[in-house]
Design a protein around this motif. Structure first.
Motif, PDB file in Angstrom:
ATOM      1  N   VAL A 144      -2.073  -4.046   0.400  1.00  0.00           N
ATOM      2  CA  VAL A 144      -2.433  -4.658   1.811  1.00  0.00           C
ATOM      3  C   VAL A 144      -3.151  -6.078   1.458  1.00  0.00           C
ATOM      4  CG1 VAL A 144      -3.384  -4.535   3.954  1.00  0.00           C
ATOM      5  CG2 VAL A 144      -2.248  -2.785   3.059  1.00  0.00           C
ATOM      6  N   HIS A 145      -2.694  -7.205   1.949  1.00  0.00           N
ATOM      7  CA  HIS A 145      -3.534  -8.293   1.691  1.00  0.00           C
ATOM      8  C   HIS A 145      -3.605  -9.017   3.310  1.00  0.00           C
ATOM      9  CE1 HIS A 145      -3.189  -8.999  -2.649  1.00  0.00           C
ATOM     10  NE2 HIS A 145      -2.278  -7.965  -2.532  1.00  0.00           N
ATOM     11  N   GLY A 146      -4.626  -9.890   3.315  1.00  0.00           N
ATOM     12  CA  GLY A 146      -5.019 -10.514   4.547  1.00  0.00           C
ATOM     13  C   GLY A 146      -5.622  -9.640   5.283  1.00  0.00           C
ATOM     14  N   ALA A 147      -6.089  -8.453   5.042  1.00  0.00           N
ATOM     15  CA  ALA A 147      -7.018  -7.489   5.916  1.00  0.00           C
ATOM     16  C   ALA A 147      -7.801  -6.804   5.078  1.00  0.00           C
ATOM     17  CB  ALA A 147      -6.134  -6.804   6.814  1.00  0.00           C
ATOM     18  N   GLY A 148      -8.645  -7.474   3.996  1.00  0.00           N
ATOM     19  CA  GLY A 148      -9.009  -6.705   3.012  1.00  0.00           C
ATOM     20  C   GLY A 148      -7.802  -6.442   2.016  1.00  0.00           C
ATOM     21  N   VAL A 149      -8.348  -6.164   0.569  1.00  0.00           N
ATOM     22  CA  VAL A 149      -7.077  -5.926  -0.337  1.00  0.00           C
ATOM     23  C   VAL A 149      -7.339  -4.497  -0.895  1.00  0.00           C
ATOM     24  CG1 VAL A 149      -6.180  -6.653  -2.518  1.00  0.00           C
ATOM     25  CG2 VAL A 149      -7.038  -8.327  -1.065  1.00  0.00           C
ATOM     26  N   TYR A 150      -6.251  -3.690  -0.627  1.00  0.00           N
ATOM     27  CA  TYR A 150      -6.374  -2.323  -1.034  1.00  0.00           C
ATOM     28  C   TYR A 150      -4.848  -1.671  -0.936  1.00  0.00           C
ATOM     29  CZ  TYR A 150      -5.629  -1.676   4.062  1.00  0.00           C
ATOM     30  OH  TYR A 150      -5.260  -1.444   5.358  1.00  0.00           O
ATOM     31  N   PRO A 151      -4.791  -0.564  -1.659  1.00  0.00           N
ATOM     32  CA  PRO A 151      -3.441   0.062  -1.662  1.00  0.00           C
ATOM     33  C   PRO A 151      -2.980   1.113  -0.788  1.00  0.00           C
ATOM     34  CG  PRO A 151      -4.980   1.054  -3.166  1.00  0.00           C
ATOM     35  CD  PRO A 151      -5.577   0.019  -2.533  1.00  0.00           C
ATOM     36  N   ILE A 152      -2.031   1.056  -0.398  1.00  0.00           N
ATOM     37  CA  ILE A 152      -1.253   2.246   0.489  1.00  0.00           C
ATOM     38  C   ILE A 152       0.043   2.699  -0.273  1.00  0.00           C
ATOM     39  CG2 ILE A 152      -2.133   1.479   2.685  1.00  0.00           C
ATOM     40  CD1 ILE A 152       0.621   0.212   3.404  1.00  0.00           C
TER      41      ILE A 152
ATOM     42  N   VAL B 126      -0.376  -1.968  11.371  1.00  0.00           N
ATOM     43  CA  VAL B 126      -0.053  -1.526  12.544  1.00  0.00           C
ATOM     44  C   VAL B 126       0.526  -0.198  12.672  1.00  0.00           C
ATOM     45  CG1 VAL B 126      -0.229  -3.842  14.017  1.00  0.00           C
ATOM     46  CG2 VAL B 126       1.907  -2.762  12.842  1.00  0.00           C
ATOM     47  N   PHE B 127       1.337   0.085  11.492  1.00  0.00           N
ATOM     48  CA  PHE B 127       2.064   1.310  11.655  1.00  0.00           C
ATOM     49  C   PHE B 127       1.285   2.413  10.917  1.00  0.00           C
ATOM     50  CE2 PHE B 127       3.110  -1.337   7.678  1.00  0.00           C
ATOM     51  CZ  PHE B 127       2.765  -0.465   6.421  1.00  0.00           C
ATOM     52  N   MET B 128      -0.187   2.157  10.674  1.00  0.00           N
ATOM     53  CA  MET B 128      -1.093   3.281  10.401  1.00  0.00           C
ATOM     54  C   MET B 128      -2.266   3.449  11.468  1.00  0.00           C
ATOM     55  SD  MET B 128      -1.331   2.549   6.189  1.00  0.00           S
ATOM     56  CE  MET B 128      -2.198   3.859   6.074  1.00  0.00           C
ATOM     57  N   GLU B 129      -2.133   2.470  12.455  1.00  0.00           N
ATOM     58  CA  GLU B 129      -3.286   2.631  13.523  1.00  0.00           C
ATOM     59  C   GLU B 129      -2.976   3.803  14.313  1.00  0.00           C
ATOM     60  OE1 GLU B 129      -4.487  -2.049  13.917  1.00  0.00           O
ATOM     61  OE2 GLU B 129      -3.053  -1.054  15.196  1.00  0.00           O
TER      62      GLU B 129
ATOM     63  N   ASP C 179      -5.112   7.315  16.776  1.00  0.00           N
ATOM     64  CA  ASP C 179      -6.346   8.091  16.851  1.00  0.00           C
ATOM     65  C   ASP C 179      -6.705   8.871  15.627  1.00  0.00           C
ATOM     66  OD1 ASP C 179      -6.527   7.494  19.617  1.00  0.00           O
ATOM     67  OD2 ASP C 179      -5.446   9.473  20.244  1.00  0.00           O
ATOM     68  N   ASP C 180      -5.715   9.319  14.723  1.00  0.00           N
ATOM     69  CA  ASP C 180      -6.082   9.718  13.508  1.00  0.00           C
ATOM     70  C   ASP C 180      -5.920   8.605  12.299  1.00  0.00           C
ATOM     71  OD1 ASP C 180      -3.358   9.481  13.847  1.00  0.00           O
ATOM     72  OD2 ASP C 180      -2.864  11.380  13.048  1.00  0.00           O
ATOM     73  N   ALA C 181      -6.220   7.494  12.431  1.00  0.00           N
ATOM     74  CA  ALA C 181      -5.935   6.393  11.523  1.00  0.00           C
ATOM     75  C   ALA C 181      -6.997   6.940  10.379  1.00  0.00           C
ATOM     76  CB  ALA C 181      -6.381   5.306  12.057  1.00  0.00           C
ATOM     77  N   PRO C 182      -6.513   6.585   9.225  1.00  0.00           N
ATOM     78  CA  PRO C 182      -7.303   7.087   8.089  1.00  0.00           C
ATOM     79  C   PRO C 182      -8.462   6.139   7.474  1.00  0.00           C
ATOM     80  CG  PRO C 182      -5.287   6.305   7.085  1.00  0.00           C
ATOM     81  CD  PRO C 182      -5.234   6.438   8.541  1.00  0.00           C
ATOM     82  N   THR C 183      -9.299   6.497   6.933  1.00  0.00           N
ATOM     83  CA  THR C 183     -10.390   5.614   6.321  1.00  0.00           C
ATOM     84  C   THR C 183     -10.622   5.829   4.936  1.00  0.00           C
ATOM     85  OG1 THR C 183     -12.453   6.784   7.161  1.00  0.00           O
ATOM     86  CG2 THR C 183     -11.279   5.228   8.812  1.00  0.00           C
ATOM     87  N   ALA C 184     -10.204   6.878   4.465  1.00  0.00           N
ATOM     88  CA  ALA C 184     -10.348   7.594   3.156  1.00  0.00           C
ATOM     89  C   ALA C 184      -9.146   7.888   2.599  1.00  0.00           C
ATOM     90  CB  ALA C 184     -11.572   8.484   2.995  1.00  0.00           C
ATOM     91  N   PRO C 185      -9.107   7.985   1.054  1.00  0.00           N
ATOM     92  CA  PRO C 185      -7.842   8.345   0.554  1.00  0.00           C
ATOM     93  C   PRO C 185      -7.707   9.758   0.651  1.00  0.00           C
ATOM     94  CG  PRO C 185      -9.233   7.855  -1.217  1.00  0.00           C
ATOM     95  CD  PRO C 185      -9.969   7.491   0.230  1.00  0.00           C
ATOM     96  N   SER C 186      -6.493  10.373   1.035  1.00  0.00           N
ATOM     97  CA  SER C 186      -6.066  11.616   1.070  1.00  0.00           C
ATOM     98  C   SER C 186      -6.089  12.330  -0.579  1.00  0.00           C
ATOM     99  CB  SER C 186      -4.648  11.990   1.538  1.00  0.00           C
ATOM    100  OG  SER C 186      -3.659  11.228   0.751  1.00  0.00           O
ATOM    101  N   PRO C 187      -6.085  13.669  -0.613  1.00  0.00           N
ATOM    102  CA  PRO C 187      -5.905  13.990  -2.052  1.00  0.00           C
ATOM    103  C   PRO C 187      -4.745  13.421  -2.867  1.00  0.00           C
ATOM    104  CG  PRO C 187      -6.536  15.897  -0.296  1.00  0.00           C
ATOM    105  CD  PRO C 187      -6.041  14.678   0.141  1.00  0.00           C
TER     106      PRO C 187
END
Length: 433
Positions: free
Chosen positions: A187-195, A222-225, A227-235
């Motif tokens: 993801v770019h333009g909203a922070g830089v981080y991997p999904i 938007v497709f990850m937003e 009520d259960d939107a993640p903020t930390a990586p899963s295992p």
């Protein structure tokens, strides 16, 4: 399957230099790279490796010597003087039929898994890295038989012209863990981080998840937003982050969190990192100078740092590996031979040249430290585009992703940042023995 619908002495001296360059004077008719008048030989510490050099940039920075191959000629649309691999076979992975399909296509990623080739790339209707840039993918069970493109990661936000700012996606790589295929995108333009998300052989896509924690200033596609939107990586996200290091990989977008310094010792800004393991087991990090059409200071050199596994990456040094500039990639073969795939088609350094990415080249090193042969993998790219008014495109074959399978080198790339192509060549054609 759903179809998806960039004062006199000075005058005389400069004039003579231009004349010599234009006539291609030098060995074998090639243009000589200008050299600084400097008879020093010095030792420098480049990461964890001691390097001896008698080369310096035009500004006096020591250069890591890694290039013993010929320099390119000025005839870059006919192989640039390099042998053209006549055994290479070329095909199209995908091309847009209409502008609405997305007439900008770039950032190739290729893998083979369980008998099938998978390809993904970035796609946008208006131009390079514009808000809403999405990721498409296709697959092939055999050479020359690609499916139509489907959305892998949809638009992460509003699809806007390139003049606007906003969230967008850039593919990074494929990864396989426990026989499951994952697509990793940044993801770019909203922070830089991997999904990432899983891709099944049946075409089912898993839910997207974080590979690293969401940055403090970051926002989700938007497709990850929800009520259960993640903020930390899963295992599995944490395992994918470790996967890079366990497999001698690094993200194209790696930064300080990866220990990668993106400012070189000469102050140049660097982008698009990759690593490979040399024959002696040492790790080699390379990046390119951030050259673009409006940047008059890039050096047309690749930059390097070395690491024996004892720490992070020290600031990179310039090398004498020429660069158009463009993104490159390296593969280490079983015998330790390193193949550098990119656009090493420059005939002189430190001139801020911005050349068409043609030819796409394969440079060969027996030890990973000295490249002494170059082939033109593909040349003669289109000089125009089918769709006009798309921002950020330029001619050439570029931003490749390569794999080796069953004695063949497969290389996927963009064609003028409009279409996605692929080339295969037998390793025997490279005369590696």
């Amino acid at each position: 399957m759903t179809r998806i619908t960039k004062q006199h002495h000075i005058f005389w001296t400069v004039g003579l230099f231009i004349l010599l360059q234009s006539c291609g004077c030098g060995k074998a008719g090639q243009a000589d790279a200008p050299k600084e008048e400097d008879d020093r030989t010095i030792k420098i510490q480049v990461g964890t490796r001691d390097v001896e050099t008698d080369q310096f940039t035009s500004k006096g920075t020591p250069v890591v010597p890694m290039w013993k191959a010929p320099m390119a000629t000025v005839d870059i649309r006919n192989g640039a003087g390099f042998p053209i691999l006549s055994d290479a076979e070329h095909d199209v992975v995908w091309q847009p039929s209409v502008r609405e399909d997305g007439a900008y296509n770039h950032y190739a990623c290729l893998i083979h898994h369980n008998g099938r080739f998978y390809a993904m790339w970035g796609n946008h209707e208006f131009g390079e890295d514009a808000p809403g840039q999405r990721v498409l993918y296709a697959h092939a069970d055999e050479w020359g038989n690609w499916t139509d493109a489907e959305e892998l990661f949809p638009a992460p936000g509003p699809v806007l012209p390139r003049s606007e700012n906003g969230i967008h996606l850039k593919p990074d790589c494929w990864a396989i863990i426990d026989d499951v295929l994952y697509a990793i995108t940044y993801v770019h333009g909203a922070g830089v981080y991997p999904i990432a998300r899983a891709v099944s052989e049946e075409g089912t896509l898993g839910e997207p998840f974080l590979v690293q924690s969401l940055p403090n200033n970051g926002s989700l596609p938007v497709f990850m937003e929800g009520d259960d939107a993640p903020t930390a990586p899963s295992p599995i996200g944490e395992r994918l982050y470790r996967w890079y290091r366990e497999n001698d990989q690094i993200s194209w977008w790696a930064n300080a969190s990866w220990g990668v310094q993106r400012t070189a010792v000469d102050g140049q800004s660097l982008i698009e990192s990759f690593i490979y393991r040399a024959k002696d087991g040492g790790l080699v990090l390379m990046l390119r100078d951030w050259g673009h059409a409006n940047n008059p200071v890039h050096t047309n050199r690749m930059y390097v740092s070395f690491n024996d596994g004892t720490g992070g990456w020290a600031a990179p040094y310039p090398t004498d590996i020429p660069d158009s500039p463009s993104r490159a990639q390296a593969l280490t073969l079983e015998d330790g031979t390193v193949l550098l795939i990119g656009n090493q088609n420059v005939n002189r350094y430190d001139q801020a040249l911005y050349l068409d990415r043609d030819p796409m080249t394969i440079s060969i090193s027996k030890d990973g430290y000295t490249f002494d042969r170059v082939y033109a993998l593909r040349t003669g790219s289109p000089t125009g585009h089918r769709f006009s008014g798309i921002g950020g495109r330029n001619p050439g074959y570029a931003y490749s992703s390569s794999i080796v399978r069953d004695g063949w080198l497969y290389t996927m790339y963009s064609i003028g940042k409009e279409d996605m192509g692929i080339t295969r060549v037998p390793l025997s054609a490279l005369e590696l023995e």
